[in-house]
Design an enzyme around this catalytic site. Structure first.
Site, PDB file in Angstrom:
ATOM      1  N   GLU A  84       0.833  -1.209   0.000  1.00  0.00           N
ATOM      2  CA  GLU A  84       0.000   0.000   0.000  1.00  0.00           C
ATOM      3  C   GLU A  84       0.866   1.257   0.000  1.00  0.00           C
ATOM      4  O   GLU A  84       0.591   2.222  -0.722  1.00  0.00           O
ATOM      5  CB  GLU A  84      -0.925  -0.014   1.213  1.00  0.00           C
ATOM      6  CG  GLU A  84      -1.755   1.240   1.396  1.00  0.00           C
ATOM      7  CD  GLU A  84      -1.906   1.641   2.848  1.00  0.00           C
ATOM      8  OE1 GLU A  84      -1.650   2.813   3.181  1.00  0.00           O
ATOM      9  OE2 GLU A  84      -2.269   0.767   3.655  1.00  0.00           O
ATOM     10  N   GLU A 161       6.377   3.487  11.907  1.00  0.00           N
ATOM     11  CA  GLU A 161       4.936   3.370  12.152  1.00  0.00           C
ATOM     12  C   GLU A 161       4.649   2.275  13.180  1.00  0.00           C
ATOM     13  O   GLU A 161       3.801   2.432  14.072  1.00  0.00           O
ATOM     14  CB  GLU A 161       4.228   3.051  10.828  1.00  0.00           C
ATOM     15  CG  GLU A 161       2.719   3.031  10.905  1.00  0.00           C
ATOM     16  CD  GLU A 161       2.072   2.765   9.556  1.00  0.00           C
ATOM     17  OE1 GLU A 161       0.861   2.498   9.540  1.00  0.00           O
ATOM     18  OE2 GLU A 161       2.780   2.816   8.525  1.00  0.00           O
TER      19      GLU A 161
END
Length: 455
Positions: A84, A161
């Site tokens: 993604e 992240e």
């Protein structure tokens, strides 16, 4: 004529099988609470759904791929999420800056997200800029380059992240609860993967995942707003021409099967010790799958238990006793499984009391059920939140895609409201007695070492 007056018929030069070499178009509904919904299956098996809403001046356009983190093997954990990120880094036609700047130059916005069962790439633009959005989004999904240098750059971003997620105990506890219920099954793993799986992942592995998984029969394109269906289909076909998604005739992939059901773990307690000012707890159990006919009754039950400020848990734990700032219940549903759980965030010293009250309330509803007044309120909340959630093009676009991708059909708005209205007190109380009597798993993140949470 379909249920509740929904129109379901073929239009255009068809009939024909989706894989026969001709596009097949149907009008799915002329909904009085929405716009005209049409669906075209391209020869490649890729599906295009639109909802025309002339009163809007914007359009939301999304490309949905039936691939999520549950489709990864153990060593691939995080590949769908990694991909993604990478698809925005450049194609054979555009670099990363061009992908973002072309949409932002007309005031639009783009983004993407990965779930356990699908991935979505979307843009929201003015209606006059829809051709640009279609070209850019189709380009990045169909023809990404995935350069080795970009893999290394995004690897660092994703590891940051993951580290940031570990610093958010309110998020971490949900992943811990999924692991308590599903264990090593893909539904129990982190969508982002872990440092151990993301660090060694190669460009070749990600590119192979991309080409094997991102195929036309697995993709649904949805758009909602001020648009013309035939024009959208034409622009999509132009944008995908001569890309890897411009393939031989094929039939659309069926929605993910519900059997065999996912095997869950016996009820367990998982504690993640973490120095924090607040403790985060989730108490819950396996629920029902996405196509279970009881899902409407579950929605009502969830609203009564912990779906708002008037819910039992909110009133008891926050309003009357002031034990937690945040307390709510929720249901997650997958093709072949589901979860039902209660979350609370409270001071560490109040955890035992919060859990005691939560267990007592769940046991009370399991034994005694809910009242007629609560039934009416729960049904009203379900209907109101659904209809109010359709007041922007993004939510309408998502509804089209999820109906096609997850359910294999788009339930008209008035039919859905009728299904909620049809829920009876007996439906809810029977489900509550069965669901809330199941053994409960517990996930806890907070400043705890040795602590007995079973009391």
């Amino acid at each position: 004529m379909g249920p509740s007056g929904a129109v379901r018929h073929a239009t255009g030069t068809q009939p024909g099988r989706a894989g026969s070499g001709r596009a097949v178009t149907r009008t799915l509904s002329d909904d009085p609470l929405g716009g005209t919904v049409r669906r075209t299956v391209l020869p490649s098996g890729l599906r295009v759904l639109t909802e025309a809403i002339p009163a809007m001046r914007s359009v939301s356009f999304g490309i949905w791929v039936a691939v999520g983190s549950r489709d990864e093997t153990g060593p691939q954990a995080g590949a769908a999420h990694f991909l993604e990120h990478l698809l925005f880094k450049g194609t054979h036609k555009r670099g990363a800056l061009e992908i973002s700047s072309e949409i932002e130059a007309v005031g639009g916005e783009t983004n993407a997200f990965t779930t356990k069962e699908y991935t979505c790439y979307y843009a929201r633009v003015l209606d006059e800029d829809l051709p640009l959005a279609i070209d850019v989004m189709c380009d990045l999904v169909a023809d990404s380059v995935i350069e080795a240098a970009d893999v290394e750059t995004e690897r660092g971003v994703i590891l940051e992240e993951i580290a940031m997620h570990d610093d958010e105990p309110g998020d971490e506890v949900h992943d811990l609860f999924a692991r308590a219920v599903y264990g090593d099954h893909p539904l129990g793993r982190l969508i982002s993967g872990t440092e151990e799986t993301v660090t060694p992942m190669t460009r070749r592995q990600i590119h192979s995942f991309y080409r094997h998984r991102y195929t036309a029969p697995q993709i649904v394109i949805a758009a909602a707003g001020n648009l013309d269906h035939a024009t959208v289909v034409k622009l999509v076909r132009q944008a995908l021409r001569d890309t890897p998604l411009d393939t031989d005739p094929a039939t659309p992939a069926p929605h993910r099967p519900a059997t065999p059901a996912v095997r869950t773990r016996p009820a367990a307690t998982l504690v993640e010790p973490k120095e924090s000012e607040q403790a985060h707890v989730i108490l819950g159990c396996p629920g029902i799958d996405r196509l279970d006919e009881r899902r409407f009754a579950l929605g009502v039950l969830n609203n009564v238990l912990g779906g708002g400020m008037s819910s039992r848990l909110f009133q008891e734990i926050r309003e009357q006793r002031g034990l937690a700032y945040s307390v709510y219940s929720y249901a997650s549903q997958y093709a072949d499984s589901g979860l039902f759980a209660v979350y609370a965030g409270c001071a560490p010293g109040k955890v035992d009391e919060v859990l005691e009250l939560t267990r007592a309330e769940l046991a009370r509803v399991a034994a005694e059920g809910i009242s007629e007044a609560e039934l009416a309120r729960g049904k009203g909340m379900s209907k109101g939140s659904f209809v109010l959630g359709l007041e922007d093009t993004g939510s309408r676009m998502s509804r089209l895609a999820k109906g096609e991708l997850l359910y294999g059909d788009l339930m008209p708005v008035d039919e859905l409201l009728t299904r909620v209205d049809a829920v009876t007190l007996a439906d809810v109380n029977t489900l509550a007695a069965e669901l809330l009597s199941r053994p409960m798993s517990l996930a806890v993140v907070g400043p705890f070492g040795e602590h007995d949470f079973s009391a």
